[in-house]
Enzyme design. Structure first.
Site, PDB file in Angstrom:
ATOM      1  N   CYS A   1       0.823  -1.216   0.000  1.00 31.96           N
ATOM      2  CA  CYS A   1       0.000   0.000   0.000  1.00 31.96           C
ATOM      3  C   CYS A   1       0.855   1.263   0.000  1.00 31.96           C
ATOM      4  O   CYS A   1       0.557   2.222  -0.729  1.00 31.96           O
ATOM      5  CB  CYS A   1      -0.944  -0.004   1.198  1.00 31.96           C
ATOM      6  SG  CYS A   1      -2.241  -1.252   1.100  1.00 31.96           S
TER       7      CYS A   1
ATOM      8  N   HIS B   1       2.279   1.701  -3.479  1.00 28.39           N
ATOM      9  CA  HIS B   1       1.194   2.063  -4.399  1.00 28.39           C
ATOM     10  C   HIS B   1       0.871   3.557  -4.275  1.00 28.39           C
ATOM     11  O   HIS B   1       0.762   4.268  -5.286  1.00 28.39           O
ATOM     12  CB  HIS B   1      -0.028   1.197  -4.058  1.00 28.39           C
ATOM     13  CG  HIS B   1      -1.252   1.518  -4.827  1.00 28.39           C
ATOM     14  ND1 HIS B   1      -1.685   0.752  -5.885  1.00 28.39           N
ATOM     15  CD2 HIS B   1      -2.166   2.510  -4.695  1.00 28.39           C
ATOM     16  CE1 HIS B   1      -2.808   1.264  -6.363  1.00 28.39           C
ATOM     17  NE2 HIS B   1      -3.114   2.331  -5.657  1.00 28.39           N
ATOM     18  N   GLU B   2       0.714   4.032  -3.048  1.00 22.61           N
ATOM     19  CA  GLU B   2       0.331   5.435  -2.848  1.00 22.61           C
ATOM     20  C   GLU B   2       1.479   6.390  -3.177  1.00 22.61           C
ATOM     21  O   GLU B   2       1.247   7.463  -3.744  1.00 22.61           O
ATOM     22  CB  GLU B   2      -0.188   5.657  -1.425  1.00 22.61           C
ATOM     23  CG  GLU B   2      -1.380   4.799  -1.029  1.00 22.61           C
ATOM     24  CD  GLU B   2      -2.616   4.901  -1.916  1.00 22.61           C
ATOM     25  OE1 GLU B   2      -2.666   5.741  -2.844  1.00 22.61           O
ATOM     26  OE2 GLU B   2      -3.555   4.123  -1.687  1.00 22.61           O
ATOM     27  N   ILE B   3       2.721   6.017  -2.858  1.00 22.04           N
ATOM     28  CA  ILE B   3       3.852   6.871  -3.231  1.00 22.04           C
ATOM     29  C   ILE B   3       3.975   6.949  -4.753  1.00 22.04           C
ATOM     30  O   ILE B   3       4.252   8.022  -5.303  1.00 22.04           O
ATOM     31  CB  ILE B   3       5.155   6.412  -2.551  1.00 22.04           C
ATOM     32  CG1 ILE B   3       5.088   6.721  -1.047  1.00 22.04           C
ATOM     33  CG2 ILE B   3       6.377   7.097  -3.188  1.00 22.04           C
ATOM     34  CD1 ILE B   3       6.269   6.220  -0.240  1.00 22.04           C
TER      35      ILE B   3
END
Length: 164
Positions: A129, A132-134
């Site tokens: 996660c 993914h967000e970075i």
């Protein structure tokens, strides 16, 4: 405070590179609260400021119900050579998922809501996660982590679902 509209894939705002946060004030706290409300309404386990059209390096995760993790100006400082595959998707492309391979462990440096520096080692789904967000903060939508064939198939299905 507010549920904000989520930019749908392939909105240009999703490919923008987010700027570092430099001011830690009530506006930032309001943004984080809006991200939490929007993520829960979507629903999702993570959301970046870019998903709601704010190009700042902020994201939140809720991997366990009721436990919010806030990352401001995150940077991966190291990752394991071991990888794992996990199903990923996006609040900007609801209902569409596929497996992505990423390092199974990462160390991340970030700031909390007060601006204090933090470091954290994350493993498994948590590590996935964060990466993914970075990626999203760097303008890299998760589809870019798929093979061209898988990506093209998903995009066709997505476009068809939006324009039946």
């Amino acid at each position: 405070m507010a549920i904000r509209p989520i930019l749908p894939y392939p909105h240009a705002g999703l490919s923008g590179i987010c700027a570092p946060v430099t001011v830690f004030d009530d506006h930032l706290r309001e943004l984080v609260t809006d991200l939490i409300d929007t993520m829960r309404a979507a629903p999702g386990v993570g959301i970046t400021a870019a998903h709601i059209g704010v190009l700042q390096r902020v994201f939140v995760l809720e991997l366990t119900p009721g436990t919010i993790l806030t990352y401001i100006n995150p940077e991966i400082t190291s990752h394991s050579p071991q990888t794992m595959r996990h199903v990923e998707g996006s609040v900007s492309m609801p209902g569409f998922t596929d497996e992505v391979e990423r390092p199974s462990t990462v160390e991340v440096r970030f700031q909390d809501i007060t601006g204090a520096e933090q470091t954290e080692t994350a493993e498994g789904f948590h590590a996935i996660c964060i990466q993914h967000e970075i990626d999203q903060l760097d303008g890299i939508f998760w589809l870019k982590r798929l093979s061209r064939l898988k990506r093209d198939r998903l995009v066709k299905k997505w476009e068809k679902s939006r324009n039946p």
